[in-house]
Design a protein around this motif. Structure first.
Motif, PDB file in Angstrom:
ATOM      1  N   THR A 149      -4.796   5.177   1.324  1.00  0.00           N
ATOM      2  CA  THR A 149      -3.559   4.480   0.976  1.00  0.00           C
ATOM      3  C   THR A 149      -3.714   2.974   1.119  1.00  0.00           C
ATOM      4  OG1 THR A 149      -2.228   6.378   1.675  1.00  0.00           O
ATOM      5  CG2 THR A 149      -1.106   4.263   1.508  1.00  0.00           C
ATOM      6  N   ILE A 150      -4.243   2.532   2.256  1.00  0.00           N
ATOM      7  CA  ILE A 150      -4.367   1.098   2.498  1.00  0.00           C
ATOM      8  C   ILE A 150      -5.380   0.461   1.550  1.00  0.00           C
ATOM      9  CG2 ILE A 150      -5.180  -0.601   4.187  1.00  0.00           C
ATOM     10  CD1 ILE A 150      -3.783   0.978   6.327  1.00  0.00           C
ATOM     11  N   ASN A 151      -6.513   1.117   1.357  1.00  0.00           N
ATOM     12  CA  ASN A 151      -7.512   0.548   0.451  1.00  0.00           C
ATOM     13  C   ASN A 151      -7.002   0.480  -0.979  1.00  0.00           C
ATOM     14  OD1 ASN A 151      -9.465   0.064   2.408  1.00  0.00           O
ATOM     15  ND2 ASN A 151     -10.384   2.083   2.202  1.00  0.00           N
ATOM     16  N   LYS A 152      -6.122   1.417  -1.348  1.00  0.00           N
ATOM     17  CA  LYS A 152      -5.535   1.380  -2.686  1.00  0.00           C
ATOM     18  C   LYS A 152      -4.494   0.280  -2.795  1.00  0.00           C
ATOM     19  CE  LYS A 152      -4.646   3.106  -6.833  1.00  0.00           C
ATOM     20  NZ  LYS A 152      -5.650   3.071  -7.934  1.00  0.00           N
ATOM     21  N   LEU A 153      -3.604   0.193  -1.834  1.00  0.00           N
ATOM     22  CA  LEU A 153      -2.524  -0.793  -1.892  1.00  0.00           C
ATOM     23  C   LEU A 153      -3.033  -2.221  -1.740  1.00  0.00           C
ATOM     24  CD1 LEU A 153       0.255   0.965   0.250  1.00  0.00           C
ATOM     25  CD2 LEU A 153       0.173   0.736  -2.237  1.00  0.00           C
ATOM     26  N   PHE A 154      -4.032  -2.409  -0.868  1.00  0.00           N
ATOM     27  CA  PHE A 154      -4.497  -3.764  -0.565  1.00  0.00           C
ATOM     28  C   PHE A 154      -5.852  -4.081  -1.195  1.00  0.00           C
ATOM     29  CE2 PHE A 154      -1.353  -2.801   2.622  1.00  0.00           C
ATOM     30  CZ  PHE A 154      -0.663  -3.990   2.763  1.00  0.00           C
ATOM     31  N   LYS A 155      -6.349  -3.154  -2.022  1.00  0.00           N
ATOM     32  CA  LYS A 155      -7.580  -3.388  -2.809  1.00  0.00           C
ATOM     33  C   LYS A 155      -8.729  -3.834  -1.912  1.00  0.00           C
ATOM     34  CE  LYS A 155      -5.107  -4.430  -7.091  1.00  0.00           C
ATOM     35  NZ  LYS A 155      -3.819  -3.963  -6.581  1.00  0.00           N
ATOM     36  N   ASN A 156      -9.078  -2.964  -0.981  1.00  0.00           N
ATOM     37  CA  ASN A 156     -10.171  -3.258  -0.065  1.00  0.00           C
ATOM     38  C   ASN A 156     -10.989  -1.996   0.169  1.00  0.00           C
ATOM     39  OD1 ASN A 156     -11.000  -5.720   1.616  1.00  0.00           O
ATOM     40  ND2 ASN A 156     -11.154  -4.069   3.103  1.00  0.00           N
ATOM     41  N   ASP A 157     -12.017  -2.104   1.000  1.00  0.00           N
ATOM     42  CA  ASP A 157     -12.885  -0.954   1.252  1.00  0.00           C
ATOM     43  C   ASP A 157     -13.240  -0.860   2.728  1.00  0.00           C
ATOM     44  OD1 ASP A 157     -14.361   1.306   0.590  1.00  0.00           O
ATOM     45  OD2 ASP A 157     -16.212   0.159   0.308  1.00  0.00           O
ATOM     46  N   ILE A 158     -12.218  -0.898   3.589  1.00  0.00           N
ATOM     47  CA  ILE A 158     -12.445  -0.655   5.016  1.00  0.00           C
ATOM     48  C   ILE A 158     -12.684   0.835   5.199  1.00  0.00           C
ATOM     49  CG2 ILE A 158     -11.449  -0.769   7.316  1.00  0.00           C
ATOM     50  CD1 ILE A 158      -9.919  -3.214   6.507  1.00  0.00           C
ATOM     51  N   LYS A 159     -13.765   1.182   5.862  1.00  0.00           N
ATOM     52  CA  LYS A 159     -14.180   2.581   5.933  1.00  0.00           C
ATOM     53  C   LYS A 159     -13.370   3.414   6.928  1.00  0.00           C
ATOM     54  CE  LYS A 159     -17.519   1.943   2.981  1.00  0.00           C
ATOM     55  NZ  LYS A 159     -17.428   2.496   1.616  1.00  0.00           N
ATOM     56  N   ASP A 160     -12.821   2.762   7.962  1.00  0.00           N
ATOM     57  CA  ASP A 160     -12.085   3.504   8.996  1.00  0.00           C
ATOM     58  C   ASP A 160     -10.931   2.626   9.473  1.00  0.00           C
ATOM     59  OD1 ASP A 160     -11.172   5.087  11.026  1.00  0.00           O
ATOM     60  OD2 ASP A 160     -13.119   5.386  11.973  1.00  0.00           O
ATOM     61  N   ILE A 161      -9.736   2.937   9.023  1.00  0.00           N
ATOM     62  CA  ILE A 161      -8.578   2.085   9.293  1.00  0.00           C
ATOM     63  C   ILE A 161      -8.100   2.223  10.736  1.00  0.00           C
ATOM     64  CG2 ILE A 161      -6.185   1.631   8.656  1.00  0.00           C
ATOM     65  CD1 ILE A 161      -8.146   0.804   6.505  1.00  0.00           C
ATOM     66  N   ILE A 219      -4.768  -4.407   8.017  1.00  0.00           N
ATOM     67  CA  ILE A 219      -4.029  -5.012   6.912  1.00  0.00           C
ATOM     68  C   ILE A 219      -3.980  -6.533   7.066  1.00  0.00           C
ATOM     69  CG2 ILE A 219      -1.755  -5.158   5.820  1.00  0.00           C
ATOM     70  CD1 ILE A 219      -1.382  -2.205   6.421  1.00  0.00           C
ATOM     71  N   HIS A 220      -3.816  -7.000   8.290  1.00  0.00           N
ATOM     72  CA  HIS A 220      -3.794  -8.450   8.525  1.00  0.00           C
ATOM     73  C   HIS A 220      -5.111  -9.088   8.098  1.00  0.00           C
ATOM     74  CE1 HIS A 220      -3.061 -12.284  10.560  1.00  0.00           C
ATOM     75  NE2 HIS A 220      -4.269 -12.158  11.098  1.00  0.00           N
ATOM     76  N   ALA A 221      -6.215  -8.477   8.486  1.00  0.00           N
ATOM     77  CA  ALA A 221      -7.525  -9.034   8.153  1.00  0.00           C
ATOM     78  C   ALA A 221      -7.745  -9.072   6.643  1.00  0.00           C
ATOM     79  CB  ALA A 221      -8.630  -8.219   8.826  1.00  0.00           C
ATOM     80  N   VAL A 222      -7.335  -8.018   5.955  1.00  0.00           N
ATOM     81  CA  VAL A 222      -7.507  -7.963   4.504  1.00  0.00           C
ATOM     82  C   VAL A 222      -6.616  -8.994   3.823  1.00  0.00           C
ATOM     83  CG1 VAL A 222      -7.138  -6.537   2.462  1.00  0.00           C
ATOM     84  CG2 VAL A 222      -8.226  -5.551   4.474  1.00  0.00           C
ATOM     85  N   ASP A 223      -5.369  -9.065   4.244  1.00  0.00           N
ATOM     86  CA  ASP A 223      -4.420  -9.973   3.595  1.00  0.00           C
ATOM     87  C   ASP A 223      -4.819 -11.427   3.787  1.00  0.00           C
ATOM     88  OD1 ASP A 223      -1.603 -10.414   2.374  1.00  0.00           O
ATOM     89  OD2 ASP A 223      -1.564 -11.616   4.202  1.00  0.00           O
TER      90      ASP A 223
END
Length: 320
Positions: free
Chosen positions: A136-148, A178-182
């Motif tokens: 969900t997070i990788n889809k919404l925030f367009k990232n590729d964190i392997k373990d949220i 999410i903070h790190a990605v944003d």
């Protein structure tokens, strides 16, 4: 300022805390090991102190509250956060810390899901929840964190001192990711081994209630960080619903020239207005978020300046 600070939030981990502290003393002998006791009713604090850790108290219950206290009180070049339940092997800590110190990573994620997590973890709903949150997070925030949701992470000084901790409980890991990605911070993944809790040690994570908190956190953060996407999606939903109810009214009017369902027409008009308001609210909030990102970069520069000042002060105090 510590070279490396190992942060261990604890609540009733007397069965494992001695081993955890000893493992980290061997793996990172130059590190200062901090155990923050969160109102434990067992001997966690005493055992941690006997093992050689710096023990402090946090009286507000919840992992998020403990992390907030740790981040406020401790200055270090690199931070490494682990749990006190002995599920994260210490031998991966060196690689994670080196990525912060030598590769300028802001957050290094200990990736359980790419190794042994699904074999070791005996709680199937936890496995499902971790996969769902990651996708969900990788889809919404367009990232590729392997373990949220992993509790095994390394951080830079700049991340720790600019991260606003808002969550009170276990949803803190989701908020960090999410903070790190944003904020476009450098995030790296290190595959680690995971081992389930030893017999007699019980998880404090409630699969259902804490899972719902994490999902609410994702929705809240998506609204805060991506308001245009959130409110435009809401506007689209209102438009679709209003259109579904409006079509029969329009068809009837085209055939007869009459509007027998006049209240439906009025309600549809108001729903369309709500959709328009929602869209413009998203556009306005998106501008505010963009300004906040710019302000964050200024705060980041100020944080880096403070970091360098502390380093210079430490160096001058060490000189004869």
């Amino acid at each position: 300022m510590d070279e490396i600070a190992v942060l261990i939030p604890c609540y009733n981990e007397s069965k494992t805390i001695t081993k955890v502290v000893n493992d980290w003393k061997k793996a990172l002998p130059e590190a200062v090991i901090y155990v923050y006791d969160n109102n434990s009713s067992d001997q966690t604090a005493m055992l941690a102190r006997q093992a050689g850790a710096v023990v402090r108290q946090e009286y507000l219950q919840g992992k998020g509250n403990v992390i907030r206290r740790m981040f406020r009180e401790i200055d270090a070049k690199a931070y490494l956060m682990v749990d006190g339940d002995d599920t994260y092997p210490a031998e991966f800590g060196r690689e994670m810390v080196d990525r912060v110190l030598h590769r300028h990573a802001d957050m290094v994620v200990g990736d359980r899901l790419s190794s042994t997590y699904f074999q070791e973890n005996k709680r199937p709903f936890h496995n499902l929840g971790n996969s769902l949150v990651r996708k969900t997070i990788n889809k919404l925030f367009k990232n590729d964190i392997k373990d949220i949701m992993t509790g095994y992470r390394a951080f830079s000084y700049n991340f720790v001192k600019t991260f606003p901790v808002l969550s009170k409980g276990f949803e803190i890991e989701t908020e960090m990711s999410i903070h790190a990605v944003d904020k476009n911070m450098q995030v790296e993944n290190v595959v680690i081994e995971y081992r389930d809790r030893p017999e007699g040690s019980e998880s404090k994570l409630n699969t259902y209630s804490d899972g719902l908190k994490v999902l609410r956190t994702i929705a809240r953060l998506y609204r805060n960080y991506k308001p245009l996407g959130f409110f435009s999606g809401f506007a689209f939903l209102l438009t679709v619903i209003s259109t579904i109810f409006l079509i029969p009214v329009v068809v009837t009017y085209a055939r007869t020239g009459l509007v027998p369902n006049f209240p439906t027409l009025i309600v549809c008009g108001f729903v369309y207005m709500a959709a328009i308001i929602s869209l413009f609210a998203g556009m306005l909030l998106s501008s505010i978020v963009q300004q906040d990102r710019q302000d964050f970069e200024i705060r980041l520069i100020a944080c880096q300046y403070r970091y360098e000042q502390i380093l210079r002060q430490d160096t001058s105090e060490q000189e004869p």
